[in-house]
Design a protein around this motif. Structure first.
Motif, PDB file in Angstrom:
ATOM      1  N   ALA A 182      30.169  47.674  27.739  1.00 31.17           N
ATOM      2  CA  ALA A 182      29.248  47.887  28.858  1.00 31.17           C
ATOM      3  C   ALA A 182      28.558  46.574  29.224  1.00 31.17           C
ATOM      4  O   ALA A 182      28.385  46.255  30.409  1.00 31.17           O
ATOM      5  CB  ALA A 182      28.226  48.958  28.515  1.00 31.17           C
ATOM      6  N   ALA A 183      28.179  45.794  28.221  1.00 32.31           N
ATOM      7  CA  ALA A 183      27.552  44.491  28.480  1.00 32.31           C
ATOM      8  C   ALA A 183      28.546  43.561  29.172  1.00 32.31           C
ATOM      9  O   ALA A 183      28.162  42.817  30.093  1.00 32.31           O
ATOM     10  CB  ALA A 183      27.068  43.879  27.167  1.00 32.31           C
ATOM     11  N   GLN A 184      29.805  43.614  28.773  1.00 33.02           N
ATOM     12  CA  GLN A 184      30.830  42.793  29.420  1.00 33.02           C
ATOM     13  C   GLN A 184      31.019  43.198  30.866  1.00 33.02           C
ATOM     14  O   GLN A 184      31.199  42.339  31.741  1.00 33.02           O
ATOM     15  CB  GLN A 184      32.157  42.906  28.649  1.00 33.02           C
ATOM     16  N   ARG A 185      30.983  44.488  31.139  1.00 30.27           N
ATOM     17  CA  ARG A 185      31.108  44.951  32.524  1.00 30.27           C
ATOM     18  C   ARG A 185      29.944  44.456  33.371  1.00 30.27           C
ATOM     19  O   ARG A 185      30.136  43.985  34.485  1.00 30.27           O
ATOM     20  CB  ARG A 185      31.157  46.481  32.590  1.00 30.27           C
ATOM     21  N   ARG A 186      28.743  44.578  32.814  1.00 32.91           N
ATOM     22  CA  ARG A 186      27.566  44.092  33.553  1.00 32.91           C
ATOM     23  C   ARG A 186      27.658  42.594  33.787  1.00 32.91           C
ATOM     24  O   ARG A 186      27.346  42.113  34.879  1.00 32.91           O
ATOM     25  CB  ARG A 186      26.288  44.451  32.812  1.00 32.91           C
ATOM     26  N   ALA A 187      28.093  41.844  32.775  1.00 28.77           N
ATOM     27  CA  ALA A 187      28.216  40.389  32.914  1.00 28.77           C
ATOM     28  C   ALA A 187      29.263  40.013  33.955  1.00 28.77           C
ATOM     29  O   ALA A 187      29.147  38.980  34.596  1.00 28.77           O
ATOM     30  CB  ALA A 187      28.570  39.772  31.563  1.00 28.77           C
ATOM     31  N   ALA A 188      30.253  40.862  34.116  1.00 24.37           N
ATOM     32  CA  ALA A 188      31.308  40.615  35.102  1.00 24.37           C
ATOM     33  C   ALA A 188      30.901  41.075  36.499  1.00 24.37           C
ATOM     34  O   ALA A 188      31.656  40.921  37.443  1.00 24.37           O
ATOM     35  CB  ALA A 188      32.604  41.311  34.683  1.00 24.37           C
ATOM     36  N   GLY A 189      29.724  41.675  36.607  1.00 24.65           N
ATOM     37  CA  GLY A 189      29.232  42.105  37.908  1.00 24.65           C
ATOM     38  C   GLY A 189      29.552  43.532  38.269  1.00 24.65           C
ATOM     39  O   GLY A 189      29.299  43.964  39.389  1.00 24.65           O
ATOM     40  N   ALA A 190      30.102  44.281  37.338  1.00 27.04           N
ATOM     41  CA  ALA A 190      30.419  45.696  37.598  1.00 27.04           C
ATOM     42  C   ALA A 190      29.188  46.542  37.291  1.00 27.04           C
ATOM     43  O   ALA A 190      28.359  46.163  36.468  1.00 27.04           O
ATOM     44  CB  ALA A 190      31.589  46.144  36.740  1.00 27.04           C
ATOM     45  N   PRO A 191      29.062  47.698  37.944  1.00 27.76           N
ATOM     46  CA  PRO A 191      27.893  48.571  37.686  1.00 27.76           C
ATOM     47  C   PRO A 191      27.932  49.205  36.317  1.00 27.76           C
ATOM     48  O   PRO A 191      28.891  49.349  35.668  1.00 27.76           O
ATOM     49  CB  PRO A 191      28.014  49.634  38.780  1.00 27.76           C
TER      50      PRO A 191
END
Length: 85
Positions: free
Chosen positions: A76-85
């Motif tokens: 989830a942190a990786q998704r947020r860091a990649a700009g995904a919701p």
């Protein structure tokens, strides 16, 4: 047994970080993180099915739940860091 669980969690996090990678595009990292999240959701679902059947020892269930929680948090942190919701 607890050392093995910690090792499993550590390897899971390292594997997730390696799989997501730093050199990929943000979109690719977000897709891979989403895939990891879906995979862990499926793992936990199957784990619960087997647990309710009495096919798994509770200690193992707890260990996998902890590993899954850690890996899902990382994904989830990786998704947020990649700009995904």
């Amino acid at each position: 047994m607890m050392r093995r669980a910690r090792l499993l969690r550590g390897l899971t996090l390292v594997g997730a970080a390696f799989a997501i990678g730093c050199t990929k595009s943000p979109e690719a990292r977000a897709r891979e993180a989403a895939s990891a999240l879906a995979s862990w959701e499926a793992t936990v679902h199957l784990l619960e099915e087997q647990r309710t059947r009495g096919a798994l020892p509770e200690q193992f269930v707890r260990q996998v739940r902890r590993a899954a929680a850690d890996a899902r948090e990382e994904a989830a942190a990786q998704r947020r860091a990649a700009g995904a919701p």
